[in-house]
Design a protein around this motif. Structure first.
Motif, short mmCIF file in Angstrom:
data_model
loop_
_atom_site.label_atom_id
_atom_site.label_comp_id
_atom_site.label_asym_id
_atom_site.label_seq_id
_atom_site.Cartn_x
_atom_site.Cartn_y
_atom_site.Cartn_z
N LYS A 151 23.37 16.27 17.30
CA LYS A 151 24.00 16.50 18.60
C LYS A 151 22.94 16.98 19.59
CE LYS A 151 27.99 14.99 18.20
NZ LYS A 151 28.47 13.89 19.04
N HIS B 73 29.19 1.69 14.40
CA HIS B 73 29.78 2.64 15.36
C HIS B 73 30.77 1.88 16.25
CE1 HIS B 73 30.24 5.57 18.55
NE2 HIS B 73 29.78 6.46 17.69
N GLY C 110 35.86 14.92 16.96
CA GLY C 110 36.60 16.19 17.03
C GLY C 110 37.05 16.70 15.68
N GLY D 262 30.28 16.24 14.19
CA GLY D 262 29.09 16.71 14.91
C GLY D 262 29.35 18.13 15.38
N GLY D 263 30.25 18.25 16.38
CA GLY D 263 30.57 19.58 16.92
C GLY D 263 31.17 20.49 15.87
N ASP E 186 23.22 10.24 16.68
CA ASP E 186 24.30 9.98 17.61
C ASP E 186 24.09 8.57 18.17
OD1 ASP E 186 25.96 12.23 19.97
OD2 ASP E 186 26.67 10.53 18.80
N GLU E 187 25.17 7.93 18.54
CA GLU E 187 25.04 6.51 18.95
C GLU E 187 24.31 6.39 20.28
OE1 GLU E 187 27.75 8.20 19.15
OE2 GLU E 187 28.63 7.88 21.12
C1 LIG Z 1 34.24 7.83 16.98
C2 LIG Z 1 32.75 8.15 17.00
C3 LIG Z 1 32.50 9.63 16.97
C4 LIG Z 1 31.10 10.00 17.41
O1 LIG Z 1 30.28 9.13 17.72
C5 LIG Z 1 30.69 11.38 17.52
O2 LIG Z 1 29.47 11.61 17.95
C6 LIG Z 1 31.54 12.42 17.20
O3 LIG Z 1 31.07 13.70 17.41
P1 LIG Z 1 32.03 14.96 17.23
O4 LIG Z 1 33.29 14.68 18.01
O5 LIG Z 1 32.31 15.11 15.76
O6 LIG Z 1 31.23 16.11 17.80
#
Ligand SMILES: CCCC(=O)/C(O)=C/OP(=O)(O)O
Ligand SMILES: [Mg+2]
Length: 403
Positions: free
Chosen positions: A141, A258, A331, A353-354, A169-170
């Motif tokens: 992130k 992705h 999320g 990620g978050g 991250d994409e």
């Molecule tokens: C549906 C793809 C989710 C994605 O690319 C991504 O970076 C999710 O991050 P968080 O929402 O888990 O922080």
């Protein structure tokens, strides 16, 4: 006659759906039929689309009246590649009013052009030597602008948290600070170091980006540098590029697809392409080993029935190719693990990620909290009970909820 099928959902308060079905079958194949002289008809018969089903739903208000129409398209009309199939079954007609492509059917002949995922669910598990629980993936992130040292630091913290996979991250593209070969080299070394502490194997899916004409060489450079998985923004390139990469014998690592851009196509009930086709059938056919998509519970959501329809297509025995691992995302936090396992079972990647980097005790604690939640959920222990012995999980439940 060998053919592929397409099922459409058409909404219209008044339409004669049977007539509409015939016009689609003729319009997308031979163009016109009744006006053709008999001799021409005989010659064109093998190219003529056939209406297989028209399932009308009248018992609804006019605004909701719809029909599901299935049409067969002779394989002889198109080459055995996804662009040809999509243009044939949903090219012009995608622009002709309220019509949505909701299912595809592939002939044996068409399917035979697609080796499918190289690894699939079983192969991913073998790479990681993890067979009896869902997998855990974390996401870099705030990486744009980071240099290699900062990237290595974030990678190490994720790895020490015990995750099974780490993905770029994409939105991380080729850049001067962290070019793919360098990024892969330092992360491969960091993974080896972390493994001495965690005792775990780890896949790092580095984002394969840049011009289509350079993607294969880019992938080979990454693999030479130690890449053991790739992330790919399929829809911005097209399924055929994924097919090209996944079927290339020199590309010897799993590919995670992705869903970036998918939201432009699947959400409307009246237009576009259903998520089960876009992120299920076509991603698997084109060879994705793992497929990410918005979960029903997180920050960017997709209805639960559409999530489960994607999963069904990723593991369906209708296709004689390997299965693709479902990765419901966006999320996700430890409190959601029980419902993820309830919906998806064991063959799923919990992806965050978050939900990892945002843990008050730090990134590594975020990974541990998820592993604790996965252990609790796989043994049917309420998270709140399990958390009594695990402060990382308790802290996560306190801030994000879950029980
Ligand atoms: C549906 C793809 C989710 C994605 O690319 C991504 O970076 C999710 O991050 P968080 O929402 O888990 O922080
Ligand atoms: Mg992302």
């Amino acid at each position: 006659m060998s053919y592929c099928t397409a099922t459409y959902r058409l909404h219209d308060p008044k339409a004669d759906f049977h007539k509409k079905a015939e016009s689609i079958a003729v319009g997308l194949t031979v163009g016109s039929w009744t006006e053709l002289p008999q001799a021409k008809r005989t010659a064109m018969q093998k190219h003529l689309g056939q209406v297989l089903h028209v399932d009308v739903h009248e018992d609804l208000s006019d605004a909701d009246r719809y029909a599901d129409i299935t049409i067969a398209y002779p394989d002889v009309n198109f080459s055995r590649d996804i662009p040809a199939l999509l243009v044939t079954v949903f090219g012009k007609i995608s622009m002709d009013g309220r019509i949505k492509l909701i299912k595809l059917g592939f002939s044996e002949s068409f399917q035979s052009a697609f080796p499918g995922p190289k690894f699939g669910i079983e192969g991913i598990r073998q790479q990681l030597d993890v067979h009896n629980r869902p997998l855990l993936m974390s996401i870099f992130k705030s990486v744009i602008g980071l240099n290699l040292d900062e990237l290595r630091e974030q990678f190490t913290l994720q790895a020490l948290g015990g995750v099974d996979l780490i993905k770029d991250d994409e939105i991380l593209f080729e850049n001067e600070l962290t070019p793919i070969e360098k990024r892969v080299e330092i992360c491969a070394r960091a993974a080896e170091e972390a493994s001495k502490e965690t005792g775990k194997k780890l896949l790092y899916a580095t984002n394969l980006t840049g011009r289509t004409s350079d993607l294969k060489q880019q992938a080979l450079r990454a693999i030479d540098a130690g890449a053991n998985a790739l992330l790919f923004n399929v829809l911005s390139y097209g399924y055929d590029v994924l097919h090209e990469l996944s079927s290339d014998p020199e590309i010897t690592v799993p590919i995670a697809a992705h869903p970036a851009l998918a939201g432009a196509m699947y959400p409307s009930p009246h237009y576009g392409i259903s998520a089960s086709v876009l992120l299920g059938q076509l991603m698997r056919l084109a060879g994705a080993d793992l497929v990410l998509f918005p979960s029903p519970y997180g920050s960017v959501t997709m209805p639960r029935d559409e999530n489960l329809a994607i999963r069904d297509e990723l593991i369906s025995s209708d296709l004689s190719i390997k299965t693709s691992m479902p990765v419901p995302s966006a999320g996700i936090h430890p409190g959601l693990v029980p419902v993820i396992l309830q919906d998806f079972g064991m063959d799923v990647v919990v992806n965050a990620g978050g939900g990892i980097h945002g843990h008050p005790m730090g990134t590594a604690a975020g990974g541990r909290a998820f592993l604790q939640a996965i252990d609790a959920a796989t043994h049917n222990i309420p998270l709140s009970d399990y958390a009594h012995s695990f402060p990382e999980l308790q802290t996560a439940l306190n801030i994000w909820g879950g029980k």
